[in-house]
Design a protein around this motif. Structure first.
Motif, PDB file in Angstrom:
ATOM      1  N   UNK A 121      51.671  39.769  42.263  1.00 44.34           N
ATOM      2  CA  UNK A 121      52.276  41.036  42.703  1.00 44.34           C
ATOM      3  C   UNK A 121      51.545  42.238  42.105  1.00 44.34           C
ATOM      4  N   UNK A 122      51.714  43.347  42.758  1.00 40.33           N
ATOM      5  CA  UNK A 122      51.100  44.588  42.303  1.00 40.33           C
ATOM      6  C   UNK A 122      51.918  45.254  41.213  1.00 40.33           C
ATOM      7  N   UNK A 123      51.677  46.541  41.050  1.00 40.70           N
ATOM      8  CA  UNK A 123      52.364  47.338  40.036  1.00 40.70           C
ATOM      9  C   UNK A 123      53.864  47.233  40.227  1.00 40.70           C
ATOM     10  N   UNK A 124      54.571  47.066  39.155  1.00 43.98           N
ATOM     11  CA  UNK A 124      56.034  46.961  39.126  1.00 43.98           C
ATOM     12  C   UNK A 124      56.533  45.768  39.945  1.00 43.98           C
ATOM     13  N   UNK A 125      55.686  44.746  40.106  1.00 45.47           N
ATOM     14  CA  UNK A 125      56.090  43.536  40.794  1.00 45.47           C
ATOM     15  C   UNK A 125      56.195  43.641  42.301  1.00 45.47           C
ATOM     16  N   UNK A 127      55.386  43.314  46.046  1.00 51.77           N
ATOM     17  CA  UNK A 127      54.595  42.373  46.833  1.00 51.77           C
ATOM     18  C   UNK A 127      54.117  43.053  48.115  1.00 51.77           C
ATOM     19  N   UNK A 128      53.267  44.037  47.939  1.00 53.63           N
ATOM     20  CA  UNK A 128      52.661  44.696  49.093  1.00 53.63           C
ATOM     21  C   UNK A 128      51.270  45.175  48.705  1.00 53.63           C
ATOM     22  N   UNK A 129      50.426  45.306  49.713  1.00 54.46           N
ATOM     23  CA  UNK A 129      49.095  45.870  49.530  1.00 54.46           C
ATOM     24  C   UNK A 129      49.243  47.363  49.760  1.00 54.46           C
ATOM     25  N   UNK A 130      48.679  48.168  48.870  1.00 57.27           N
ATOM     26  CA  UNK A 130      48.844  49.617  48.972  1.00 57.27           C
ATOM     27  C   UNK A 130      47.897  50.271  49.961  1.00 57.27           C
ATOM     28  N   UNK A 131      46.651  49.747  50.093  1.00 56.71           N
ATOM     29  CA  UNK A 131      45.678  50.401  50.964  1.00 56.71           C
ATOM     30  C   UNK A 131      44.524  49.447  51.250  1.00 56.71           C
ATOM     31  N   UNK A 132      43.583  49.908  52.042  1.00 56.82           N
ATOM     32  CA  UNK A 132      42.385  49.140  52.357  1.00 56.82           C
ATOM     33  C   UNK A 132      41.563  48.862  51.093  1.00 56.82           C
ATOM     34  N   UNK A 133      40.846  47.779  51.112  1.00 59.83           N
ATOM     35  CA  UNK A 133      39.912  47.367  50.058  1.00 59.83           C
ATOM     36  C   UNK A 133      40.598  46.978  48.748  1.00 59.83           C
ATOM     37  N   UNK A 149      42.964  47.280  42.658  1.00 57.66           N
ATOM     38  CA  UNK A 149      43.264  48.329  43.632  1.00 57.66           C
ATOM     39  C   UNK A 149      42.014  48.739  44.399  1.00 57.66           C
ATOM     40  N   UNK A 150      42.245  49.463  45.461  1.00 57.98           N
ATOM     41  CA  UNK A 150      41.166  49.971  46.312  1.00 57.98           C
ATOM     42  C   UNK A 150      40.146  50.789  45.532  1.00 57.98           C
ATOM     43  N   UNK A 151      40.605  51.488  44.524  1.00 53.43           N
ATOM     44  CA  UNK A 151      39.729  52.372  43.755  1.00 53.43           C
ATOM     45  C   UNK A 151      38.756  51.613  42.850  1.00 53.43           C
ATOM     46  N   UNK A 152      38.985  50.319  42.642  1.00 53.44           N
ATOM     47  CA  UNK A 152      38.080  49.520  41.814  1.00 53.44           C
ATOM     48  C   UNK A 152      36.846  49.170  42.625  1.00 53.44           C
ATOM     49  N   UNK A 153      35.704  49.602  42.131  1.00 58.49           N
ATOM     50  CA  UNK A 153      34.452  49.351  42.833  1.00 58.49           C
ATOM     51  C   UNK A 153      34.047  47.886  42.678  1.00 58.49           C
TER      52      UNK A 153
END
Length: 174
Positions: A121-125, A127-133, A149-153
């Motif tokens: 799971x993502x932040x705070x548990x 279960x969703x994808x926040x954005x592309x990549x 996250x998307x911001x991680x190169x």
């Protein structure tokens, strides 16, 4: 969620609608990314391809990247599977597999993506994808080892990938 219980149970569709059997990925480290061709993060295709080629040079049968086009975030991947394939190859020279377009969230989320989000799971548990990549790393044992996250190169993931490959501490130019 899905009847699949392990990573290797999944068979998402490739761009031609043929099942891509994950059993062929046994004992491989796999980076899974939801992609889009009209997103501010789209230039990450270049970084993903560089990462793929760099690691493939020393681990040709132990690592792969799988791209999953998704049009759920700002309608940033509206093309057909064929158009997306062409775009990725023409603009970024993508040589890793880019599979068929999927939903990653909601009632129609592809079973793989429901499983990935449940396993890591993502932040705070959530279960969703926040954005592309967004990126998920699968270890040789088929377990989700990391989520970014998307911001991680892509180049920032090299150390984690090498660790899963058993090369912790080895560096190369990327």
């Amino acid at each position: 969620m899905s009847s699949a219980t392990t990573f290797y149970d999944f068979k998402p569709l490739d761009p031609k609608g043929t099942p891509f059997d994950f059993t062929q990925l046994h004992n491989k480290v796999v980076l899974i990314v939801n992609t889009a061709s009209k997103c501010g993060f789209t230039p990450q295709f270049a970084g993903l391809e560089a990462l793929y080629k760099d690691i493939q040079a020393t681990h040709p049968s132990d690592f792969t990247i799988l791209g999953f086009p998704c049009n759920q975030f700002g309608s940033q991947d509206p093309g057909t599977d064929d158009e997306i394939q062409s775009f990725c190859q023409r603009n970024y020279g993508v040589s890793f597999p880019v599979l068929g377009k999927v939903d990653v969230n909601g009632d129609k989320a592809a079973p793989l993506w429901a499983w990935l989000k449940h396993e890591k799971p993502g932040i705070m548990g959530l279960e969703r994808v926040k954005w592309n990549f967004e990126k998920f790393l699968i270890g040789k044992d088929g377990k989700v080892k990391g989520r970014w996250a998307s911001t991680t190169k892509p180049e920032a993931l090299k150390e984690a990938i090498l660790k899963e490959l058993g090369d912790a501490g080895k560096k190369s130019e990327l």
